[in-house]
Enzyme design. Structure first.
Site: not given
Ligand code: GLP
Length: 249
Positions: A77, A144, A146, A151
């Site tokens: 993403d 959340n 996602h 989302e």
């Molecule tokens: C982010 C990214 C995701 C990521 C997730 C978890 O916003 N868009 O690709 O896997 O949220 O992030 P983190 O590993 O920093 O908790």
């Protein structure tokens, strides 16, 4: 000590590891996958969770245990509207956390082309890349629920697309990843595309993820927690550290 749980009837594999062991265990598993198939088509997330896994992978590449030269890397993403050099961008995070650490660059690397194309065109182009098949999709887990930028409100049928970011995702971009401005949109591989991968690994670490890990792995399948739809995948493996697993029971 690793706790491995394999649930029957289309269930998933769960590996729970102490925080100190988690990056090496996941990294070594990834090394093994690449060694087994040097031309692996790999979807990779960014964010804080996978950084030490990538460091382990890069270390293995530097010491000659594995080569990523023939692997195809497809970014999961990306934000829309951030400057090309913005530290929060997925392409910059992946470059910093993995690509720059490798002795040989992967021959095929597909970031999401949000600079040259409109967001909609970039989503379409990226979906065409993913349509070539994903052998293994690694995904993180947002607070959340996602997955990528699927989302809340996303379903198992959600396609690769441009999305409006949730408040929490916007806050993470500026507060945790150092975005120069608060992004409102992103492009993500859709859950539908991720569910077509041959194999999916869900990665989550830290106490703050405990509630959402429970919702994703034990709660009902619901758009309120898009990660819950990953359980439909016949080969889902969740790699969770003990802090994030504490509410799994
Ligand atoms: C982010 C990214 C995701 C990521 C997730 C978890 O916003 N868009 O690709 O896997 O949220 O992030 P983190 O590993 O920093 O908790």
């Amino acid at each position: 000590m690793a706790q491995t749980e394999s649930t029957a009837a289309g269930g998933f594999e769960l590996t729970v590891l102490p925080a100190d062991d988690w990056p090496a265990a996941v990294g070594d598993e990834l090394v093994a996958r690449v060694r087994a198939n040097p031309r692996l088509r790999l979807c990779l997330p960014t964010g804080d969770t996978p950084t030490r896994v990538y460091a382990r992978l890069a270390q293995a590449a530097s010491s000659g245990q594995v080569s990523l030269a023939d692997v195809t890397i497809i970014l999961l993403d990306e934000y829309v509207g951030l400057a090309p050099g913005d530290a929060a961008r997925g392409d910059n995070q992946l470059r910093h956390d993995l690509l720059e650490l490798l002795p040989e660059k992967p021959r095929q690397y597909f970031p999401i082309r949000v600079d040259e194309l409109t967001a909609e065109e970039a989503a379409e182009a990226h979906d065409r890349v993913a349509d070539g098949g994903l052998d293994l999709a690694l995904v993180g887990l947002g607070l959340n629920g996602h997955v990528g930028f699927n989302e809340p409100g996303s379903t198992a049928e959600s396609p690769t697309r441009v999305v409006t970011l949730d408040e929490r995702s916007r806050a993470v971009a500026t507060e945790e990843y150092g975005a120069g401005r608060s992004p409102t949109r992103g492009v993500t591989l859709g859950l539908a595309r991720l569910l077509q991968a041959r194999e999916v690994w869900l990665l989550a670490t830290g106490e703050s993820k405990a509630g959402v890990v429970r919702a994703a792995l034990r709660g009902p399948e619901t758009p309120d927690c898009p990660a819950s739809f990953l359980r439909r995948h016949p080969r889902l493996h969740a790699f969770i550290d003990t802090a994030a697993a504490q509410e799994l029971g």
